[in-house]
Design a protein around this motif. Structure first.
Motif, PDB file in Angstrom:
ATOM      1  N   VAL A 156       0.909  -1.186  -0.121  1.00 53.16           N
ATOM      2  CA  VAL A 156      -0.188  -0.059   0.049  1.00 53.16           C
ATOM      3  C   VAL A 156       0.873   1.278  -0.038  1.00 53.16           C
ATOM      4  N   THR A 157       0.346   2.268  -0.606  1.00 53.26           N
ATOM      5  CA  THR A 157       1.144   3.414  -0.700  1.00 53.26           C
ATOM      6  C   THR A 157      -0.283   4.676  -0.286  1.00 53.26           C
ATOM      7  N   ALA A 158      -0.044   5.469   0.658  1.00 51.07           N
ATOM      8  CA  ALA A 158      -0.846   6.347   1.174  1.00 51.07           C
ATOM      9  C   ALA A 158      -0.466   7.711   0.942  1.00 51.07           C
ATOM     10  N   THR A 159      -1.605   8.652   0.640  1.00 53.52           N
ATOM     11  CA  THR A 159      -1.258  10.051   0.516  1.00 53.52           C
ATOM     12  C   THR A 159      -1.009  10.674   2.161  1.00 53.52           C
ATOM     13  N   ASN A 161      -2.667  12.469   4.010  1.00 51.12           N
ATOM     14  CA  ASN A 161      -3.689  12.190   4.730  1.00 51.12           C
ATOM     15  C   ASN A 161      -4.322  10.920   5.311  1.00 51.12           C
ATOM     16  N   ASP A 162      -3.707   9.901   4.727  1.00 54.74           N
ATOM     17  CA  ASP A 162      -3.887   8.402   4.660  1.00 54.74           C
ATOM     18  C   ASP A 162      -5.319   8.060   4.522  1.00 54.74           C
ATOM     19  N   VAL A 163      -5.961   8.890   3.621  1.00 56.24           N
ATOM     20  CA  VAL A 163      -7.575   8.652   3.151  1.00 56.24           C
ATOM     21  C   VAL A 163      -7.322   7.789   1.850  1.00 56.24           C
ATOM     22  N   ALA A 164      -6.496   8.534   0.957  1.00 51.77           N
ATOM     23  CA  ALA A 164      -6.567   8.039  -0.406  1.00 51.77           C
ATOM     24  C   ALA A 164      -5.434   7.029  -0.505  1.00 51.77           C
ATOM     25  N   VAL A 165      -5.692   5.593  -0.935  1.00 49.46           N
ATOM     26  CA  VAL A 165      -4.570   4.736  -0.658  1.00 49.46           C
ATOM     27  C   VAL A 165      -4.387   4.024  -2.024  1.00 49.46           C
ATOM     28  N   THR A 166      -3.059   3.339  -2.467  1.00 49.79           N
ATOM     29  CA  THR A 166      -2.871   2.822  -3.709  1.00 49.79           C
ATOM     30  C   THR A 166      -2.306   1.329  -3.268  1.00 49.79           C
ATOM     31  N   TYR A 167      -3.110   0.344  -3.798  1.00 55.96           N
ATOM     32  CA  TYR A 167      -2.573  -0.993  -3.502  1.00 55.96           C
ATOM     33  C   TYR A 167      -1.722  -1.574  -4.899  1.00 55.96           C
ATOM     34  N   GLN A 168      -0.512  -1.698  -4.827  1.00 54.73           N
ATOM     35  CA  GLN A 168       0.307  -2.186  -6.153  1.00 54.73           C
ATOM     36  C   GLN A 168       0.975  -3.663  -5.733  1.00 54.73           C
ATOM     37  N   TRP A 169       0.369  -4.405  -6.622  1.00 56.15           N
ATOM     38  CA  TRP A 169       0.986  -5.709  -6.545  1.00 56.15           C
ATOM     39  C   TRP A 169       2.325  -5.994  -7.457  1.00 56.15           C
ATOM     40  N   ASP A 170       3.212  -7.030  -6.961  1.00 61.24           N
ATOM     41  CA  ASP A 170       4.250  -7.508  -7.955  1.00 61.24           C
ATOM     42  C   ASP A 170       4.144  -8.766  -8.302  1.00 61.24           C
ATOM     43  N   PHE A 171       3.040  -9.455  -8.073  1.00 59.24           N
ATOM     44  CA  PHE A 171       2.526 -10.810  -8.826  1.00 59.24           C
ATOM     45  C   PHE A 171       1.051 -10.868  -9.081  1.00 59.24           C
ATOM     46  N   PRO A 172       0.713 -11.645  -9.976  1.00 54.60           N
ATOM     47  CA  PRO A 172      -1.042 -11.571 -10.103  1.00 54.60           C
ATOM     48  C   PRO A 172      -1.693 -12.096  -8.808  1.00 54.60           C
ATOM     49  N   TYR A 173      -2.771 -11.363  -8.840  1.00 54.14           N
ATOM     50  CA  TYR A 173      -3.564 -11.540  -7.416  1.00 54.14           C
ATOM     51  C   TYR A 173      -4.056 -12.860  -7.394  1.00 54.14           C
ATOM     52  N   PHE A 174      -4.430 -13.775  -8.729  1.00 54.89           N
ATOM     53  CA  PHE A 174      -4.993 -14.995  -8.497  1.00 54.89           C
ATOM     54  C   PHE A 174      -4.019 -16.243  -8.241  1.00 54.89           C
ATOM     55  N   GLN A 175      -2.762 -15.596  -8.152  1.00 51.21           N
ATOM     56  CA  GLN A 175      -1.669 -16.636  -7.983  1.00 51.21           C
ATOM     57  C   GLN A 175      -1.486 -16.934  -6.566  1.00 51.21           C
ATOM     58  N   GLN A 176      -1.341 -18.125  -6.102  1.00 41.99           N
ATOM     59  CA  GLN A 176      -1.065 -18.314  -4.850  1.00 41.99           C
ATOM     60  C   GLN A 176       0.414 -18.313  -4.505  1.00 41.99           C
ATOM     61  N   GLN A 177       0.951 -17.701  -3.639  1.00 39.77           N
ATOM     62  CA  GLN A 177       2.034 -16.982  -3.591  1.00 39.77           C
ATOM     63  C   GLN A 177       2.611 -17.281  -1.920  1.00 39.77           C
ATOM     64  N   LYS A 178       3.763 -17.779  -1.884  1.00 31.43           N
ATOM     65  CA  LYS A 178       4.174 -17.598  -0.569  1.00 31.43           C
ATOM     66  C   LYS A 178       5.156 -16.307  -0.430  1.00 31.43           C
ATOM     67  N   CYS A 179       4.793 -15.408   0.472  1.00 32.05           N
ATOM     68  CA  CYS A 179       5.493 -14.046   0.500  1.00 32.05           C
ATOM     69  C   CYS A 179       6.425 -13.832   1.662  1.00 32.05           C
ATOM     70  N   ILE A 180       7.394 -13.178   1.418  1.00 31.63           N
ATOM     71  CA  ILE A 180       8.458 -12.870   2.443  1.00 31.63           C
ATOM     72  C   ILE A 180       8.663 -11.500   2.666  1.00 31.63           C
ATOM     73  N   GLU A 181       8.193 -10.883   3.741  1.00 40.62           N
ATOM     74  CA  GLU A 181       8.177  -9.303   3.858  1.00 40.62           C
ATOM     75  C   GLU A 181       9.392  -8.893   4.773  1.00 40.62           C
ATOM     76  N   PRO A 182       9.801  -7.634   4.578  1.00 43.17           N
ATOM     77  CA  PRO A 182      10.685  -6.967   5.607  1.00 43.17           C
ATOM     78  C   PRO A 182       9.936  -6.917   6.899  1.00 43.17           C
ATOM     79  N   PRO A 183      10.959  -7.021   8.098  1.00 39.05           N
ATOM     80  CA  PRO A 183      10.448  -6.643   9.361  1.00 39.05           C
ATOM     81  C   PRO A 183       9.477  -5.661   9.572  1.00 39.05           C
ATOM     82  N   TRP A 184       8.421  -5.574  10.286  1.00 39.45           N
ATOM     83  CA  TRP A 184       7.448  -4.613  10.485  1.00 39.45           C
ATOM     84  C   TRP A 184       7.002  -4.716  12.069  1.00 39.45           C
TER      85      TRP A 184
END
Length: 252
Positions: A156-159, A161-184
C-alpha cells in the motif's frame, strides 16, 4: 509436515518473543480498533462454551475467552509460543499442535473454533479447514479472521492524509504465493505469509462442509473512534480494509 510447514514453524519459534510484544495482553491496534469487535460479535455468548483457539500464539485471546467463562483449549505449532502462553496462564490448556492436523483433539470436541489471523499464515489451508470441521460439534460454529487478501498492507501507498490509498501488486492476484516481507512492528526478522485469492478461502470452507452464515470486512466503528491513538490510526481504521471475518456453521 511439508517444507513450507517446517519453514513456517521455525519462523514462528524464532519470532515468538517479538509476537508477544506485538499483541501484548489486549491485541495490537488493528485487533483492538477493527477486528476484535467483529470476532466477539460472531462468537456470541461464550460463557460455558467449549472453545478451541486454533493458532493461539502467546495466548492473549485464550486468556480473554477464559475470563468470559469459556472452557478454552489453545493450540499452536510453535513450541516457543506455547511456552510463553503457559507462562502467562498456567490454568489454561495450551497444547503444541498443528492447525492442519489437530492430532491432540478428538472429533466433535468443541462448540466453537476461533482462528484469529492464522489462515493466511498456514501453508495448508484445505487441511486446516477440514481439521476445524472434524473437531467441531454438529451445529457448532467457526469464527475466522484473517488479513484481507485483496488489499495487502505490504503493498500500500498512502497520501499524506492516509485517506486515499493505492495497492500495487508485484505478482498476479489470483496466483497462490508464499510471501516474504521485511520486518514490521515489533518483528526483528523477515515475515512469512501465504497469499491466496479470497475465492480460495470460500471454496475451502464449502468443500469442508461448512455453511457461511456471516461475513464482514472489519472497520473502525464510530463509537470506537476515541480508541484511536492518533489521527493516522483513526483514518486507517475508517478507510483501510485490513481483514476479513467469516462465521461458519457445521451442518447437523
Amino acid at each position: 509436515m511439508n517444507k513450507n510447514s517446517d519453514e513456517t514453524q521455525l519462523f514462528w519459534n524464532r519470532v515468538a518473543a517479538d509476537w508477544d510484544k506485538q499483541v501484548g495482553d489486549d491485541g495490537d491496534s488493528n485487533r483492538i480498533l477493527n477486528s476484535d469487535p467483529v470476532l466477539w460479535q460472531f462468537a456470541g455468548d461464550v460463557s460455558g462454551a467449549s472453545i478451541l483457539d486454533a493458532g493461539c500464539g502467546t495466548g492473549y485471546l485464550s486468556r480473554q475467552l477464559h475470563e468470559c467463562g469459556a472452557r478454552v483449549v489453545g493450540i499452536d505449532f510453535s513450541e516457543e509460543m506455547i511456552r510463553i502462553a503457559r507462562s502467562k496462564a498456567a490454568h489454561i490448556d495450551f497444547r503444541m499442535d498443528s492447525c492442519s492436523t489437530l492430532y491432540t483433539v478428538a472429533d466433535g470436541s468443541f462448540d466453537i473454533v476461533i482462528s484469529n489471523y492464522v489462515l493466511m499464515d498456514t501453508p495448508d489451508l484445505t487441511e486446516t479447514v477440514e481439521a476445524f470441521f472434524r473437531v467441531l460439534q454438529p451445529g457448532g460454529h467457526v469464527v475466522v479472521v484473517f488479513s484481507h487478501p485483496c488489499f495487502p498492507q505490504e503493498y500500500v501507498t498512502a497520501t499524506d492524509n492516509d485517506v486515499a490509498v493505492t495497492y500495487q501488486w508485484d505478482f498476479p492476484y489470483f496466483q497462490q504465493q508464499k510471501c516474504i516481507e521485511p520486518p514490521w512492528g515489533h518483528f526483528t526478522s523477515e515475515f512469512i505469509w501465504f497469499h491466496r485469492p479470497l475465492s480460495d478461502y470460500w471454496k475451502a470452507f464449502c468443500k469442508a462442509g461448512f455453511e457461511v452464515v456471516d461475513f464482514e470486512e472489519p472497520r473502525l466503528s464510530e463509537e470506537r473512534y476515541h480508541l484511536a491513538k492518533n489521527q493516522r490510526q483513526l483514518n486507517n481504521g475508517k478507510h483501510r480494509p485490513y481483514s476479513v471475518a467469516f462465521k461458519l456453521k457445521k451442518r447437523r
